[in-house]
Motif scaffolding. Structure first.
Motif, PDB file in Angstrom:
ATOM      1  N   LEU A  64      28.243  40.191  34.420  1.00 43.79           N
ATOM      2  CA  LEU A  64      29.482  40.829  34.860  1.00 43.79           C
ATOM      3  C   LEU A  64      30.643  39.899  34.541  1.00 43.79           C
ATOM      4  O   LEU A  64      30.561  38.682  34.757  1.00 43.79           O
ATOM      5  CB  LEU A  64      29.447  41.108  36.360  1.00 43.79           C
ATOM      6  CG  LEU A  64      28.448  42.141  36.869  1.00 43.79           C
ATOM      7  CD1 LEU A  64      28.619  42.331  38.373  1.00 43.79           C
ATOM      8  CD2 LEU A  64      28.605  43.470  36.154  1.00 43.79           C
ATOM      9  N   GLN A  65      31.715  40.459  34.026  1.00 45.03           N
ATOM     10  CA  GLN A  65      32.892  39.674  33.660  1.00 45.03           C
ATOM     11  C   GLN A  65      34.145  40.335  34.208  1.00 45.03           C
ATOM     12  O   GLN A  65      34.308  41.548  34.107  1.00 45.03           O
ATOM     13  CB  GLN A  65      33.011  39.572  32.131  1.00 45.03           C
ATOM     14  CG  GLN A  65      31.872  38.829  31.463  1.00 45.03           C
ATOM     15  CD  GLN A  65      32.024  38.805  29.959  1.00 45.03           C
ATOM     16  OE1 GLN A  65      32.513  39.758  29.341  1.00 45.03           O
ATOM     17  NE2 GLN A  65      31.617  37.698  29.339  1.00 45.03           N
ATOM     18  N   TRP A  66      35.018  39.521  34.778  1.00 37.52           N
ATOM     19  CA  TRP A  66      36.300  40.018  35.292  1.00 37.52           C
ATOM     20  C   TRP A  66      37.399  39.082  34.818  1.00 37.52           C
ATOM     21  O   TRP A  66      37.269  37.861  34.879  1.00 37.52           O
ATOM     22  CB  TRP A  66      36.314  40.062  36.817  1.00 37.52           C
ATOM     23  CG  TRP A  66      35.100  40.697  37.417  1.00 37.52           C
ATOM     24  CD1 TRP A  66      34.627  41.957  37.187  1.00 37.52           C
ATOM     25  CD2 TRP A  66      34.191  40.101  38.355  1.00 37.52           C
ATOM     26  NE1 TRP A  66      33.490  42.193  37.925  1.00 37.52           N
ATOM     27  CE2 TRP A  66      33.200  41.066  38.660  1.00 37.52           C
ATOM     28  CE3 TRP A  66      34.125  38.869  38.989  1.00 37.52           C
ATOM     29  CZ2 TRP A  66      32.157  40.826  39.545  1.00 37.52           C
ATOM     30  CZ3 TRP A  66      33.084  38.612  39.870  1.00 37.52           C
ATOM     31  CH2 TRP A  66      32.121  39.578  40.143  1.00 37.52           C
ATOM     32  N   ALA A  67      38.479  39.653  34.371  1.00 35.36           N
ATOM     33  CA  ALA A  67      39.644  38.843  34.035  1.00 35.36           C
ATOM     34  C   ALA A  67      40.421  38.478  35.295  1.00 35.36           C
ATOM     35  O   ALA A  67      40.771  37.327  35.514  1.00 35.36           O
ATOM     36  CB  ALA A  67      40.543  39.596  33.058  1.00 35.36           C
ATOM     37  N   SER A  68      40.670  39.470  36.144  1.00 35.41           N
ATOM     38  CA  SER A  68      41.518  39.254  37.323  1.00 35.41           C
ATOM     39  C   SER A  68      40.745  39.534  38.604  1.00 35.41           C
ATOM     40  O   SER A  68      39.680  40.158  38.598  1.00 35.41           O
ATOM     41  CB  SER A  68      42.748  40.162  37.258  1.00 35.41           C
ATOM     42  OG  SER A  68      42.386  41.517  37.499  1.00 35.41           O
ATOM     43  N   TYR A  69      41.318  39.071  39.708  1.00 39.22           N
ATOM     44  CA  TYR A  69      40.711  39.326  41.009  1.00 39.22           C
ATOM     45  C   TYR A  69      40.738  40.818  41.328  1.00 39.22           C
ATOM     46  O   TYR A  69      39.811  41.352  41.940  1.00 39.22           O
ATOM     47  CB  TYR A  69      41.441  38.529  42.095  1.00 39.22           C
ATOM     48  CG  TYR A  69      41.460  37.042  41.810  1.00 39.22           C
ATOM     49  CD1 TYR A  69      40.276  36.315  41.736  1.00 39.22           C
ATOM     50  CD2 TYR A  69      42.655  36.369  41.591  1.00 39.22           C
ATOM     51  CE1 TYR A  69      40.284  34.959  41.465  1.00 39.22           C
ATOM     52  CE2 TYR A  69      42.670  35.009  41.317  1.00 39.22           C
ATOM     53  CZ  TYR A  69      41.485  34.306  41.244  1.00 39.22           C
ATOM     54  OH  TYR A  69      41.493  32.966  40.967  1.00 39.22           O
ATOM     55  N   ARG A  70      41.793  41.494  40.905  1.00 36.71           N
ATOM     56  CA  ARG A  70      41.848  42.942  41.118  1.00 36.71           C
ATOM     57  C   ARG A  70      40.757  43.655  40.324  1.00 36.71           C
ATOM     58  O   ARG A  70      40.220  44.667  40.777  1.00 36.71           O
ATOM     59  CB  ARG A  70      43.223  43.487  40.733  1.00 36.71           C
ATOM     60  CG  ARG A  70      44.274  43.341  41.818  1.00 36.71           C
ATOM     61  CD  ARG A  70      45.491  44.167  41.475  1.00 36.71           C
ATOM     62  NE  ARG A  70      46.500  44.122  42.531  1.00 36.71           N
ATOM     63  CZ  ARG A  70      47.640  44.810  42.505  1.00 36.71           C
ATOM     64  NH1 ARG A  70      47.903  45.592  41.465  1.00 36.71           N
ATOM     65  NH2 ARG A  70      48.504  44.727  43.501  1.00 36.71           N
ATOM     66  N   ASP A  71      40.454  43.150  39.126  1.00 33.89           N
ATOM     67  CA  ASP A  71      39.381  43.761  38.340  1.00 33.89           C
ATOM     68  C   ASP A  71      38.063  43.715  39.104  1.00 33.89           C
ATOM     69  O   ASP A  71      37.307  44.688  39.138  1.00 33.89           O
ATOM     70  CB  ASP A  71      39.220  43.038  37.003  1.00 33.89           C
ATOM     71  CG  ASP A  71      40.394  43.252  36.062  1.00 33.89           C
ATOM     72  OD1 ASP A  71      41.182  44.178  36.302  1.00 33.89           O
ATOM     73  OD2 ASP A  71      40.512  42.489  35.090  1.00 33.89           O
ATOM     74  N   ALA A  72      37.785  42.564  39.694  1.00 30.31           N
ATOM     75  CA  ALA A  72      36.563  42.439  40.492  1.00 30.31           C
ATOM     76  C   ALA A  72      36.595  43.390  41.675  1.00 30.31           C
ATOM     77  O   ALA A  72      35.597  44.054  41.992  1.00 30.31           O
ATOM     78  CB  ALA A  72      36.395  40.999  40.974  1.00 30.31           C
TER      79      ALA A  72
END
Length: 718
Positions: free
Chosen positions: A577-585
């Protein structure tokens, strides 16, 4: 002598945070209770730090919090501030964790862990003095913990009765989901208890056969930063529900007319259940370059269907470049069925069952461990001392998670909304095509070709399902609905590999993608706790770090092939799993609950909106304490009083803080009507005067004390 730590990013606060998270993993999975534990322990550690800081204000010590007094005479000058500070942090955390988890299912494990941690630091657990006047950090920690324990016994959580519900009663009878048809849903819009031989919660704890609604009255718990003007009051069953940031009602099922919002929402749960097959050939790029970065949330009343359209891939527009490297994100193409199953399990309660609020503490710890991370507050100025940064980070995130629990469960308790397992199994036995039939309901689902259809005689699609389940007579389903969805627990163990996959199943045999002993959390659906916790945490981490992106522009969590799922074998290949931003997560956390069969979209969007608001409000409120903008309380008053707010029917305790030879206590409503009076004649310091609130209505009252000077205090009855 202050303890030394082998890990560069580990302070004594981090050590005790890890102990607390492990204690949560060994307790019942109670998000509300553990959000409160995370906040109170974090605040205890923050206070033990702030007492020695020249600028910061403590949160509890020397304050009156929600009407409860925390007298504090100050610490004398000490020779080794850091050693005393760390000792105080340890004793405060140790005593509070020991108290809060005394009745956990595995107390021996928790006690051994807390004791071993104290021994590791060379602290004496038999030292119980509260007299900090000598400069003892141990005594200060004991005192902080003791006052928070006393506060917690009257903060509205009903801790003294193991957080039991006092007023709430379910509208529907309980139902065993192993029965195909749900005939017990007399009130289709209301929550329904589920019955099992044994209910194993998210932490693996057997909590009985029919667990009650968890924390429906949690809106009455003292918050951190939530303000009274955010409350809407409702009455039901002789109880006043306090609802914070009321989003209004969810879509309801109307008996005499179809409600498209209701039907579309719960149909989306069935539709996304069909995305859980790793062998269907559908591949998605789940890299930040193609996934997440979701557009603005739909406005209330707006059609949400486009927001949840995943026909062409995962939701969101993706990020063009990594802002930290200036380079595009590399593709990360995986089977859709692996991605969706991982999301459903990873976000269900955290990687090790520390519940959603605790899960975000593990993410915070992950962030602070990254090489690119810098301990600058709000991304500004010089790096802070490790301990200072971590106590402030835990305090801020803890306050936000606690306020989310109060706000979200205030909404859950009042709206008492149905879960997908209950309403979908109920609607599985209805149809809206033939008005003359006994099963006709105008609100029933309608046929959708190749997705929701009738089971015909010798239906080969159902024969495939019943061949795996030879004890089932396929003809019993003739004329009933079938749905293309995850094939459920009935296939697991009957086929190799241990993957249910997706295919035609009788609608009345549909299951959420959850453990068979768990199925669905034991509380109402609206609003989604995951959506609210996660968005609030994302806002806190964004503000705390001064950057919406993970360190280096990427957060990653790997899931090795075959061994990373709990009740199915999988994933079919290594997945990260990959997220750029905290909101993405946070967005993926919210969506995971639809794939998991736990929430329809109606539960999601209001949760994200409220989470964003609560996260920002909590951070701003915490920052006032860091800046020393909260004055210490004046304990020279004639009286202290608690709890405030006080729930109607409970005692308001007025404590005399000095001897009073001639005086009086009065309580007035805002019209000036006197509703209580008590004459003080030769009254002694520390004497308690009980004020009964049974006959009072909710609202603001003025407590007037004449002794002989006059002081007036504001009291809220809820």
């Amino acid at each position: 002598m202050a303890p030394s730590f082998a890990q560069e990013n580990t302070s004594i606060a981090r050590k005790w945070n890890e102990v607390l998270l492990e204690a949560i993993r060994n307790d019942q999975a109670r998000p509300t209770v553990h959000a409160r534990n995370l906040f109170h322990v974090s605040a205890a550690m923050y206070d033990a730090w702030a007492i020695f800081d020249e600028e910061a204000s403590p949160y509890f010590m020397g304050q009156i919090v929600q009407g409860f007094a925390f007298p504090f005479g100050g610490m004398p000058e000490v020779e080794d501030v850091e050693a005393v500070r760390q000792e105080a942090i340890s004793y405060a955390a140790y005593r509070l964790i020991k108290h809060r988890f005394a009745n956990a299912p595995r107390p021996q494990t928790i006690n051994l862990l807390t004791y071993a941690t104290m021994v590791e630091f060379g602290y004496d657990t038999t030292f119980t003095s509260l007299d900090y006047s000598s400069g003892s950090g141990a005594a200060l920690g004991n005192y902080i913990a003791q006052k928070i324990i006393e506060y917690g016994l009257q903060d509205g959580s009903n801790e003294i009765e193991e957080y039991a519900n006092r007023y709430y009663q379910p509208a529907n009878e309980d139902w065993d989901p192993r029965r195909s048809i749900n005939l017990n849903l007399d009130f289709p819009n209301r929550w329904q208890p589920l019955a099992f031989d044994q209910f194993i919660d998210q932490s693996g704890t057997n909590i009985g056969t029919t667990p009650p609604f968890l924390s429906p009255e949690w809106g009455g718990v003292n918050p951190f930063s939530l303000q009274p003007d955010a409350i809407t009051y409702y009455e039901r069953d002789n109880y006043t529900y306090q609802v914070y940031h009321d989003p209004g009602p969810p879509p309801y099922l109307e008996e005499n007319e179809p409600d498209d919002d209701f039907r579309r929402g719960f149909m989306k749960v069935l539709e996304w259940s069909g995305h859980l097959d790793p062998s269907d050939g559908v591949m998605w790029d789940i890299s930040p370059g193609a996934n997440s970065n979701m557009w603005d949330l739909p406005e209330p009343g707006e059609d949400v269907s486009p927001f949840y359209d995943v026909a062409d891939g995962p939701p969101g527009e993706g990020h063009a470049i990594n802002p930290h490297t200036g380079q595009p994100y590399e593709p990360n193409v995986v089977p859709r069925g692996d991605f969706t199953r991982i999301l459903a399990e990873f976000w269900a309660d955290g990687p090790d069952s520390e519940t959603p609020p605790g899960h975000w503490f593990t993410i915070l710890n992950y962030v602070m461990d990254q090489d690119e991370f810098r301990r600058t507050f709000k991304g500004q100025g010089e790096e802070l001392d490790l301990l200072e940064y971590q106590v402030k980070a835990y305090f801020t995130l803890g306050g936000a998670m606690h306020d989310v629990a109060v706000a979200a469960w205030s909404i859950k308790g009042w709206y008492d909304y149905v879960r997908p397992i209950s309403i979908l199994r109920h609607m599985a036995s209805t149809q809206s095509e033939s008005p003359g039939r006994f099963d006709y309901r105008p609100y029933a689902f309608e046929r959708i070709p190749d997705y929701l259809e009738r089971i015909e005689e010798q239906d080969t699609s159902i024969l495939e399902w019943t061949d795996i389940n030879p004890a089932i007579n396929w003809s019993a389903y003739r004329g009933q609905w079938k749905v293309r969805a995850w094939r459920g627990h009935s296939l697991l163990g009957a086929v190799e590999p241990l993957v249910g996959g997706v295919g035609w199943v009788p609608f009345q045999e549909w299951w959420p993608y959850q453990r068979i002993s768990f199925v669905t959390p034991n509380f109402g659906g609206y609003i989604s706790g995951h959506s609210t916790f996660s968005r609030a945490a994302a806002e806190v981490l964004t503000l705390l770090t001064g950057d919406p992106f993970f360190p280096g522009g990427m957060g990653e969590f790997p899931f090795p092939q075959r061994v990373s799922l709990v009740f199915e074998r999988g994933p079919s290949q290594d997945v990260t799993l990959q997220w750029a931003s905290y909101r993405d997560a946070a967005d993926q956390s919210a969506l995971s609950r639809i794939w998991g069969g736990i929430h329809p979209p109606a539960d999601d969007i209001p949760g994200r909106r409220i989470g964003e608001k609560v996260g920002k409000e909590s951070f701003t409120y915490a920052e006032k304490y860091f800046r020393g903008e909260v004055d210490m309380a004046d304990f020279s008053d004639f009286v202290s009083y608690f709890p405030n707010p006080v729930s109607r029917g409970n005692l308001l305790n007025v404590k005399l803080e000095e001897d009073i030879t001639d005086g009086a206590i009065y309580l007035y409503d805002l019209t000036g009507r006197k509703v209580f009076s008590y004459k003080l004649e030769n009254a002694s310091k520390n004497e308690f005067i009980p004020v009964f609130t049974d006959e009072l209505s909710q609202g603001i009252y003025l407590l007037k004390v004449q002794a002989p000077e006059e002081k007036v205090y504001k009291i809220m009855v809820r």
